[in-house]
Motif scaffolding. Structure first.
Motif, mmCIF file in Angstrom:
data_model
loop_
_atom_site.group_PDB
_atom_site.id
_atom_site.type_symbol
_atom_site.label_atom_id
_atom_site.label_comp_id
_atom_site.label_asym_id
_atom_site.label_seq_id
_atom_site.Cartn_x
_atom_site.Cartn_y
_atom_site.Cartn_z
ATOM 1 N N GLU A 509 51.460 46.020 60.421
ATOM 2 C CA GLU A 509 52.157 47.098 60.621
ATOM 3 C C GLU A 509 51.469 47.909 62.012
ATOM 4 O O GLU A 509 51.991 48.802 62.560
ATOM 5 C CB GLU A 509 51.468 48.238 59.506
ATOM 6 C CG GLU A 509 51.988 49.424 59.481
ATOM 7 C CD GLU A 509 51.824 50.157 58.116
ATOM 8 O OE1 GLU A 509 52.686 51.285 57.697
ATOM 9 O OE2 GLU A 509 51.379 49.843 57.258
ATOM 10 N N CYS A 533 58.600 48.752 68.595
ATOM 11 C CA CYS A 533 57.716 49.566 68.260
ATOM 12 C C CYS A 533 58.038 50.916 68.794
ATOM 13 O O CYS A 533 58.337 51.296 69.877
ATOM 14 C CB CYS A 533 56.266 49.214 69.187
ATOM 15 S SG CYS A 533 55.699 47.931 68.663
ATOM 16 N N SER A 534 58.228 51.684 67.670
ATOM 17 C CA SER A 534 58.856 53.150 67.979
ATOM 18 C C SER A 534 57.671 54.180 68.125
ATOM 19 O O SER A 534 58.001 55.159 68.486
ATOM 20 C CB SER A 534 59.703 53.684 66.806
ATOM 21 O OG SER A 534 58.681 53.727 65.667
ATOM 22 N N ALA A 535 56.371 53.631 68.113
ATOM 23 C CA ALA A 535 55.453 54.611 68.190
ATOM 24 C C ALA A 535 54.202 54.044 69.102
ATOM 25 O O ALA A 535 54.091 52.816 68.495
ATOM 26 C CB ALA A 535 55.055 55.468 66.878
ATOM 27 N N CYS A 606 60.955 55.484 72.205
ATOM 28 C CA CYS A 606 59.766 55.377 71.694
ATOM 29 C C CYS A 606 59.095 56.821 71.805
ATOM 30 O O CYS A 606 59.497 57.387 72.758
ATOM 31 C CB CYS A 606 58.846 54.233 71.929
ATOM 32 S SG CYS A 606 58.168 54.291 73.843
ATOM 33 N N GLU A 635 53.718 59.093 61.088
ATOM 34 C CA GLU A 635 54.661 58.694 59.826
ATOM 35 C C GLU A 635 55.943 59.592 59.840
ATOM 36 O O GLU A 635 56.941 58.762 59.314
ATOM 37 C CB GLU A 635 53.688 59.268 58.643
ATOM 38 C CG GLU A 635 54.190 58.869 57.262
ATOM 39 C CD GLU A 635 54.559 57.287 57.152
ATOM 40 O OE1 GLU A 635 55.317 56.980 56.333
ATOM 41 O OE2 GLU A 635 53.743 56.380 57.868
ATOM 42 N N TRP A 637 57.563 60.564 62.348
ATOM 43 C CA TRP A 637 58.460 59.906 63.372
ATOM 44 C C TRP A 637 58.996 58.453 62.634
ATOM 45 O O TRP A 637 60.046 58.180 63.289
ATOM 46 C CB TRP A 637 57.776 59.941 64.525
ATOM 47 C CG TRP A 637 58.395 58.930 65.662
ATOM 48 C CD1 TRP A 637 58.173 57.853 65.946
ATOM 49 C CD2 TRP A 637 59.597 59.516 66.562
ATOM 50 N NE1 TRP A 637 59.033 57.731 67.020
ATOM 51 C CE2 TRP A 637 59.759 58.441 67.421
ATOM 52 C CE3 TRP A 637 60.308 60.721 66.844
ATOM 53 C CZ2 TRP A 637 60.693 58.591 68.117
ATOM 54 C CZ3 TRP A 637 61.188 60.750 67.397
ATOM 55 C CH2 TRP A 637 61.598 59.532 68.256
ATOM 56 N N ARG A 638 58.050 57.686 62.355
ATOM 57 C CA ARG A 638 58.439 56.583 61.598
ATOM 58 C C ARG A 638 59.635 56.556 60.631
ATOM 59 O O ARG A 638 60.357 55.813 60.298
ATOM 60 C CB ARG A 638 57.367 55.679 61.369
ATOM 61 C CG ARG A 638 56.294 55.423 62.385
ATOM 62 C CD ARG A 638 55.146 54.623 61.957
ATOM 63 N NE ARG A 638 55.269 53.352 61.382
ATOM 64 C CZ ARG A 638 54.743 52.581 60.577
ATOM 65 N NH1 ARG A 638 53.850 53.039 60.012
ATOM 66 N NH2 ARG A 638 54.987 51.312 60.384
ATOM 67 N N GLN A 639 59.383 57.401 59.749
ATOM 68 C CA GLN A 639 60.654 57.707 58.920
ATOM 69 C C GLN A 639 61.944 58.009 59.447
ATOM 70 O O GLN A 639 63.030 57.653 58.853
ATOM 71 C CB GLN A 639 60.091 59.011 57.776
ATOM 72 C CG GLN A 639 59.087 58.600 56.956
ATOM 73 C CD GLN A 639 58.481 59.808 56.225
ATOM 74 O OE1 GLN A 639 58.944 61.011 56.356
ATOM 75 N NE2 GLN A 639 57.428 59.790 55.367
ATOM 76 N N THR A 641 62.822 56.965 62.422
ATOM 77 C CA THR A 641 63.199 55.951 63.460
ATOM 78 C C THR A 641 63.027 54.561 63.074
ATOM 79 O O THR A 641 63.438 53.468 63.565
ATOM 80 C CB THR A 641 62.618 56.058 64.741
ATOM 81 O OG1 THR A 641 61.097 56.033 64.659
ATOM 82 C CG2 THR A 641 62.678 57.353 65.422
ATOM 83 N N TYR A 643 60.430 51.663 60.432
ATOM 84 C CA TYR A 643 59.107 51.157 60.415
ATOM 85 C C TYR A 643 58.791 50.005 61.169
ATOM 86 O O TYR A 643 58.187 48.906 60.683
ATOM 87 C CB TYR A 643 58.733 50.789 58.873
ATOM 88 C CG TYR A 643 58.464 52.318 58.129
ATOM 89 C CD1 TYR A 643 57.347 52.881 58.140
ATOM 90 C CD2 TYR A 643 59.616 52.794 57.570
ATOM 91 C CE1 TYR A 643 57.260 54.255 57.343
ATOM 92 C CE2 TYR A 643 59.480 54.157 56.942
ATOM 93 C CZ TYR A 643 58.114 54.526 56.855
ATOM 94 O OH TYR A 643 58.008 55.806 56.196
ATOM 95 N N VAL A 646 52.929 49.905 64.774
ATOM 96 C CA VAL A 646 52.602 50.977 65.625
ATOM 97 C C VAL A 646 51.527 50.655 66.694
ATOM 98 O O VAL A 646 50.649 49.613 66.007
ATOM 99 C CB VAL A 646 51.893 52.095 64.604
ATOM 100 C CG1 VAL A 646 51.338 53.193 65.285
ATOM 101 C CG2 VAL A 646 52.984 52.862 63.856
#
Length: 720
Positions: A509, A533-535, A606, A635, A637-639, A641, A643, A646
């Protein structure tokens, strides 16, 4: 003359050597055991002086020399023409029982003795049940003399073979995944036959006893395409309410087990009048739990499947993850057990190695909880009498010992979130030894942390990669590092000093990495691009210098990093202790092969989060609330864009990042299951990079973060 003098001196040397051997034997007898017979008696007439001499050397002590004077050059020195090593081995085997145990172990480990039949087994082998309180000492002995694992395994697997007539029928051979792993006739699962279908009573599954209950398990192979209906017929006929699956469906591009449950929640399949519907699915990092509704002729049953997904073929899983998997199974048993329930079905790909390991661990822990004993050797023997291949190698047998040892060492480390405040007060109190529970837990974690060799981390130590490391003592192992796949030029490699870290709900993760150096600015954005990776979370704010160059545009502009990546500023928001930027990441195709193929690179977005309240030199941030708020922002932001992993950036890739990952995992556990287990969360974080959470201060701060979240954020989210 020289040869004659040598011959004359030999008897004197033999006398001296014999006196030394006698004195050594006396010391051994006085210290440990008493020899029942002379191990050299009657073995070599040249030394013993014949069958009737009774002396160390014959009559006068010179008989050996007198015989040698008349010996022709072509004649043998002794009557025994076998190689000297074979004679020594045979002599040692016949007198094995008279040699002290520890000397036997040393001789076995060095190869001086062969592993012979069980009748000549050494006393140090754990062939009988023993108190689980002595298991650590038993494991220490096995680590000192690894030959014990091999000796026990070889002896335990020598069992009488039973008839396999039904499995060998031509109509049933295609139903078997592995021709070697088939059920015995005497304890196979016999299905109710289908009308007008010959041999429809066969399925590759066997009853297996536990150490406490007969026919407690059903060990089966994973269903094949043509045996899925048979599998559900067995589940229904045996009234099974729990299925334990220990393999992936695909492993190394090979089908290990056909998916025998519906693909989507709410979907259903039907097999010979048995309807199977997927009601619920819960995913954790190393396993999944599914609730299935199985119905037939108006009767409805609920079946739960525990699917361990982190155990590739021919490898060993992480022990703490497998023990957590078993704990979840035990919790379900406690809440849902009914005396009328049938045995659980346990299967891997062929119903052999991994299945046997799980059965051995589970039943020995049951025996430990019931009577305080372990019987690893005895249960392997029992399993092999029930089904072929259960525990297939010495490594798998050794793993059972290690798993039981870790269970005893760690104990139960979780507790309900409702007890959090009381538990933290208790943990802060010092015991009779002057140490708090925090300190004892952290010391245990440090002792159990894996150690990687330079060979394990070969990629980071290559000459063309060493300059990419801030610290050559902190290099990721090749099995757990992300490989860069974007082509940036002929002189660029696939290496970046980063490592995967498991979360609570997803494997891999997080990707923990260090602040990039000037020649790796393009690599960190390649990491973002290649792994979707979105974050990106940055846990520091060092001043911009040559050693710590800026790797994102802070103002509304676009900048190029490396030869192919361009970062375009989209938006930003700044708070007191947190700053955020949203970027659009584009990639230029420079590979001739990709250009000729007309491949175009997608643009990705991202968000970068930077914590501003953790100054350099501080072991913890100045605002705990800001760090918890940052976790919540990531969290959310991931919801939105997806999972993806990170990326967590710290100054050196060691400090700070482990706290973020471990605390996040603990918060996920609080939200999903109402439990707190910081101990296991930190152990999970340190699997692939032992330097994470490397101080007592960081370990205790993980507890503080969870407490702060529970007191200030949990209730708000529950209400929302």
């Amino acid at each position: 003359m020289r040869n004659r003098d040598f011959k004359e001196d030999m008897p004197r040397d033999l006398d001296v050597n014999h006196e030394r051997a006698s004195s050594l034997g006396g010391d051994i007898m006085d210290g440990q055991d008493t020899f029942t017979q002379d191990p050299l008696e009657g073995r070599n007439p040249r030394i013993r002086g014949g069958t009737g001499s009774g002396g160390a050397i014959n009559g006068t002590g010179l008989g050996g020399r007198s015989k040698r004077k008349g010996r022709s050059k072509s004649s043998s020195r002794t009557d025994d023409n076998r190689p000297r090593r074979n004679r020594i081995m045979e002599s040692a085997s016949t007198s094995l029982s008279s040699i002290p145990n520890r000397i036997q172990l040393s001789m076995l480990s060095s190869g001086l003795l062969k592993i012979t039949e069980e009748a000549k087994a050494i006393n140090s082998m754990c062939t009988k049940p023993y108190a689980s309180s002595t298991h650590s000492r038993v494991c220490a002995e096995h680590r000192k003399f690894p030959i014990l694992f091999k000796a026990e395994y070889q002896m335990a697997t020598k069992v009488e073979a039973h008839s396999i007539r039904h499995a060998s029928k031509e109509a049933n051979e295609l139903k078997n995944q592995n021709k070697r792993i088939v059920p015995y006739d005497y304890n196979r699962i016999v299905l109710d036959p289908l009308p007008d279908v010959p041999d429809s009573d066969y399925i590759n599954a066997s009853y297996v006893d536990s150490l406490l209950t007969p026919k407690y398990y059903i060990a089966a192979q994973g269903p094949r395409e043509g045996t899925i209906p048979d599998f559900w017929r067995m589940v229904w006929q045996m009234n099974t309410r729990m299925i334990i699956m220990l393999t992936k469906t695909f492993d190394f591009i090979k089908v290990m087990c056909v998916q025998y449950w519906p693909a989507n929640v709410g979907g259903h399949d039907e097999y010979f009048g048995i309807k199977v519907e997927l009601l619920k699915e819960e995913e954790l990092a190393n396993f999944q739990m599914r609730t299935l509704k199985v119905s037939k002729a108006g009767e409805v049953r609920e079946v739960v499947q525990f699917h361990y997904t982190g155990w590739p073929s021919h490898t060993q899983p992480f022990i703490n993850a497998l023990l957590e998997f078993r704990r979840r199974i035990c919790l379900w048993r406690q809440d849902n057990y009914n005396p009328t329930d049938g045995p659980p079905v346990v299967h891997c790909s062929d119903g052999a190695g991994r299945t046997g390991q799980f059965l051995a661990i589970d039943t020995n822990l049951q025996l430990h909880e019931e009577d305080g004993f372990f019987d690893i050797y005895g249960y392997l023997k029992k399993m092999r009498q029930a089904r072929r291949g259960l525990i297939e190698s010495v490594e798998q047998y050794k793993f059972v010992y290690e798993a039981l040892e870790e269970f005893l060492t760690c104990g139960h480390t979780y507790f309900p979130v409702s007890d959090l405040s009381q538990c933290l007060k208790r943990k802060s109190m010092k015991g009779p030894n002057g140490k708090s529970e925090y300190q004892l837990e952290f010391e245990t974690i440090c002792k159990m942390t894996p150690r990687f060799t330079i060979g394990d981390c070969a990629g980071g130590h290559r000459a063309d990669n060493r300059f990419k490391n801030r610290n050559v003592l902190c290099v990721p192992p090749d099995n757990f590092r992300p490989y860069l796949t974007s082509f940036q030029g002929n002189y660029c490699t696939d290496y970046i000093n980063s490592v995967f870290v498991d979360g609570y709900t997803h494997p891999r993760e997080y990707i923990v990495t260090e602040w990039p150096i000037p020649n790796s600015l393009g690599d960190i954005w390649s990491l973002v691009y290649d792994y979707d990776c979105s974050a990106v979370v940055v846990l520091c704010n060092p001043p911009v210098t040559v050693n710590y160059p800026s790797f994102w545009p802070e103002k509304q502009t676009s900048l190029k990093y490396g030869p192919v990546f361009t970062l375009e500023h989209q938006a930003h928001e700044h708070y007191d202790n947190i700053r955020t930027w949203i970027f659009r990441l584009s990639k230029k195709i420079v590979s001739l092969t990709e250009v000729m193929a007309g491949i175009k690179a997608d643009t990705k977005s991202c968000q970068l989060f930077q914590l501003m309240c953790w100054p350099q030199g501080h072991k913890v941030p100045t605002s705990t609330n800001a760090l918890v708020e940052l976790m919540n922002m990531v969290e959310k932001w991931r919801q939105r864009t997806g999972y993806g992993p990170v990326i967590v950036v710290s100054p050196d890739g060691m400090s700070r990042a482990g706290v973020y990952c471990a605390a996040n995992a603990c918060i996920e556990q609080v939200v999903q299951h109402g439990e707190v287990d910081v101990f296991q969360a930190v152990r999970t974080v340190r699997r692939h990079r032992p330097q994470l959470v490397n101080t007592m201060t960081e370990y205790k701060y993980c507890y503080d973060l969870v407490l702060h979240y529970v007191l200030h954020f949990l209730q708000k989210e529950v209400k929302h």
